[in-house]
Motif scaffolding. Sequence first.
Motif, PDB file in Angstrom:
ATOM      1  N   UNK A   1       0.839  -1.207   0.000  1.00 13.57           N
ATOM      2  CA  UNK A   1       0.000   0.000   0.000  1.00 13.57           C
ATOM      3  C   UNK A   1       0.870   1.252   0.000  1.00 13.57           C
ATOM      4  N   UNK A   2       0.259   2.382  -0.362  1.00 12.04           N
ATOM      5  CA  UNK A   2       0.934   3.690  -0.390  1.00 12.04           C
ATOM      6  C   UNK A   2       2.179   3.666  -1.273  1.00 12.04           C
ATOM      7  N   UNK A   3       2.047   3.048  -2.430  1.00  9.12           N
ATOM      8  CA  UNK A   3       3.107   3.066  -3.444  1.00  9.12           C
ATOM      9  C   UNK A   3       2.533   3.796  -4.663  1.00  9.12           C
ATOM     10  N   UNK A   4       2.848   5.055  -4.791  1.00 11.96           N
ATOM     11  CA  UNK A   4       2.299   5.872  -5.877  1.00 11.96           C
ATOM     12  C   UNK A   4       2.922   5.455  -7.214  1.00 11.96           C
ATOM     13  N   UNK A   5       2.100   5.420  -8.249  1.00 13.06           N
ATOM     14  CA  UNK A   5       2.586   5.001  -9.561  1.00 13.06           C
ATOM     15  C   UNK A   5       1.636   5.467 -10.657  1.00 13.06           C
ATOM     16  N   UNK A   6       2.146   5.463 -11.883  1.00  9.46           N
ATOM     17  CA  UNK A   6       1.342   5.652 -13.084  1.00  9.46           C
ATOM     18  C   UNK A   6       1.162   4.286 -13.742  1.00  9.46           C
ATOM     19  N   UNK A   7      -0.004   4.055 -14.335  1.00 14.57           N
ATOM     20  CA  UNK A   7      -0.208   2.845 -15.120  1.00 14.57           C
ATOM     21  C   UNK A   7       0.331   3.027 -16.531  1.00 14.57           C
ATOM     22  N   UNK A   8       0.549   1.908 -17.207  1.00 14.25           N
ATOM     23  CA  UNK A   8       0.960   1.953 -18.612  1.00 14.25           C
ATOM     24  C   UNK A   8      -0.244   2.068 -19.538  1.00 14.25           C
ATOM     25  N   UNK A   9      -1.440   1.840 -18.983  1.00 15.64           N
ATOM     26  CA  UNK A   9      -2.672   1.814 -19.769  1.00 15.64           C
ATOM     27  C   UNK A   9      -3.456   3.108 -19.569  1.00 15.64           C
ATOM     28  N   UNK A  10      -4.086   3.583 -20.633  1.00 15.84           N
ATOM     29  CA  UNK A  10      -4.825   4.847 -20.570  1.00 15.84           C
ATOM     30  C   UNK A  10      -5.967   4.775 -19.566  1.00 15.84           C
ATOM     31  N   UNK A  11      -6.759   3.700 -19.640  1.00 17.55           N
ATOM     32  CA  UNK A  11      -7.939   3.558 -18.788  1.00 17.55           C
ATOM     33  C   UNK A  11      -7.740   2.427 -17.790  1.00 17.55           C
ATOM     34  N   UNK A  12      -8.028   2.710 -16.528  1.00 18.79           N
ATOM     35  CA  UNK A  12      -8.026   1.681 -15.490  1.00 18.79           C
ATOM     36  C   UNK A  12      -9.430   1.606 -14.899  1.00 18.79           C
ATOM     37  N   UNK A  13      -9.943   0.390 -14.775  1.00 15.18           N
ATOM     38  CA  UNK A  13     -11.241   0.179 -14.136  1.00 15.18           C
ATOM     39  C   UNK A  13     -11.052  -0.779 -12.963  1.00 15.18           C
TER      40      UNK A  13
ATOM     41  N   UNK B   1     -17.101   0.993  -3.066  1.00 19.46           N
ATOM     42  CA  UNK B   1     -18.071   0.031  -2.551  1.00 19.46           C
ATOM     43  C   UNK B   1     -18.022  -1.246  -3.388  1.00 19.46           C
ATOM     44  N   UNK B   2     -17.956  -2.413  -2.743  1.00 21.47           N
ATOM     45  CA  UNK B   2     -17.930  -3.678  -3.487  1.00 21.47           C
ATOM     46  C   UNK B   2     -19.111  -3.805  -4.444  1.00 21.47           C
ATOM     47  N   UNK B   3     -18.809  -4.247  -5.652  1.00 19.20           N
ATOM     48  CA  UNK B   3     -19.842  -4.439  -6.670  1.00 19.20           C
ATOM     49  C   UNK B   3     -19.956  -3.302  -7.650  1.00 19.20           C
ATOM     50  N   UNK B   4     -19.491  -2.092  -7.275  1.00 16.88           N
ATOM     51  CA  UNK B   4     -19.457  -0.972  -8.212  1.00 16.88           C
ATOM     52  C   UNK B   4     -18.202  -1.062  -9.078  1.00 16.88           C
ATOM     53  N   UNK B   5     -18.241  -0.469 -10.252  1.00 16.25           N
ATOM     54  CA  UNK B   5     -17.068  -0.396 -11.120  1.00 16.25           C
ATOM     55  C   UNK B   5     -16.627   1.063 -11.203  1.00 16.25           C
ATOM     56  N   UNK B   6     -15.343   1.308 -10.920  1.00 22.62           N
ATOM     57  CA  UNK B   6     -14.780   2.656 -10.917  1.00 22.62           C
ATOM     58  C   UNK B   6     -13.808   2.797 -12.081  1.00 22.62           C
ATOM     59  N   UNK B   7     -13.914   3.901 -12.812  1.00 20.77           N
ATOM     60  CA  UNK B   7     -13.076   4.148 -13.974  1.00 20.77           C
ATOM     61  C   UNK B   7     -12.259   5.415 -13.755  1.00 20.77           C
ATOM     62  N   UNK B   8     -10.982   5.392 -14.140  1.00 18.94           N
ATOM     63  CA  UNK B   8     -10.161   6.603 -14.084  1.00 18.94           C
ATOM     64  C   UNK B   8      -9.023   6.487 -15.088  1.00 18.94           C
ATOM     65  N   UNK B   9      -8.370   7.618 -15.343  1.00 25.50           N
ATOM     66  CA  UNK B   9      -7.250   7.633 -16.286  1.00 25.50           C
ATOM     67  C   UNK B   9      -5.998   7.145 -15.565  1.00 25.50           C
ATOM     68  N   UNK B  10      -5.756   5.845 -15.603  1.00 24.61           N
ATOM     69  CA  UNK B  10      -4.635   5.267 -14.881  1.00 24.61           C
ATOM     70  C   UNK B  10      -3.284   5.752 -15.383  1.00 24.61           C
ATOM     71  N   UNK B  11      -3.205   6.034 -16.683  1.00 22.82           N
ATOM     72  CA  UNK B  11      -1.948   6.516 -17.266  1.00 22.82           C
ATOM     73  C   UNK B  11      -1.637   7.926 -16.794  1.00 22.82           C
ATOM     74  N   UNK B  12      -2.636   8.760 -16.739  1.00 27.03           N
ATOM     75  CA  UNK B  12      -2.429  10.176 -16.450  1.00 27.03           C
ATOM     76  C   UNK B  12      -2.423  10.500 -14.952  1.00 27.03           C
ATOM     77  N   UNK B  13      -3.055   9.648 -14.148  1.00 29.84           N
ATOM     78  CA  UNK B  13      -3.240   9.950 -12.730  1.00 29.84           C
ATOM     79  C   UNK B  13      -2.251   9.183 -11.864  1.00 29.84           C
TER      80      UNK B  13
END
Length: 240
Positions: free
Chosen positions: A105-117, A180-192
């Motif tokens: 936990x608490x390891x900040x990083x950028x993803x290689x993929x544009x969209x992370x869900x 919340x479990x069961x919901x799907x969250x989307x964000x810009x994993x590459x940019x954030x």
Amino acid sequence: EQIKALAASIDRQGYAVLPNWASPAELAEVQALVERSVAEAGNRYVALTGHQAVTGSLLYEWGRSPVFLDLCRRVVTQATGRAANDDGLHQVLRCLVGDSGHRESMIFHYDSFVLTTIMPVCMPEGEKGDLLMLPSKRPLRGTYAMNLIDKLKVDNRWSQRHLIKAYQQGSNRFTQVAMEPGNMYLFWGYRSLHTNLPADPGGIRATAVFHYDNLHGASSLAGRIRSSLAFVRPGRRAMV
């Protein structure tokens, strides 16, 4: 209109939500998979990476779902104005438990993929390990080399300490998402720039993560570096 609204929500607040992505019965089925996986790992951190690692489960079906894939493709196209670089989803079932989970936990990083869900599967009763991010911290880079420089600026002890200290001191730059479990969250994993807060080590924090559009997946430099990392540091972990 729904696609436009999702992309606009990510741009505005850092993330978007698809509520009740999983039905109660579906969620219970995936939770059973998590419990088995954690038990087989000796009640320690475990990550099941790729389609084959979850063969025969709902996660396998979702990771290869044409409907889900089309949703991700349209959101990326709406946001970037271009076609995605690949046609598939990269998935990870990530289970944090005990002290080993705290270390992840608490390891900040950028993803290689544009969209992370992310679909939360299990959340502990105490500290839940909320998603924490600095939304839209960087643009989409034109080359893998620029992307690598961004990652090297973050993937070091000094930068990690600085980010953690800024959060602990109450900086308003961060967006904290109580999932919340069961919901799907989307964000810009590459940019954030993002991570998860520590979760109660007495419980299980499990998330089903689906990545889409590896921006530099065709880069020969990226391929050589991935091969080197796999040799030097086998089992490099995905973190969300």
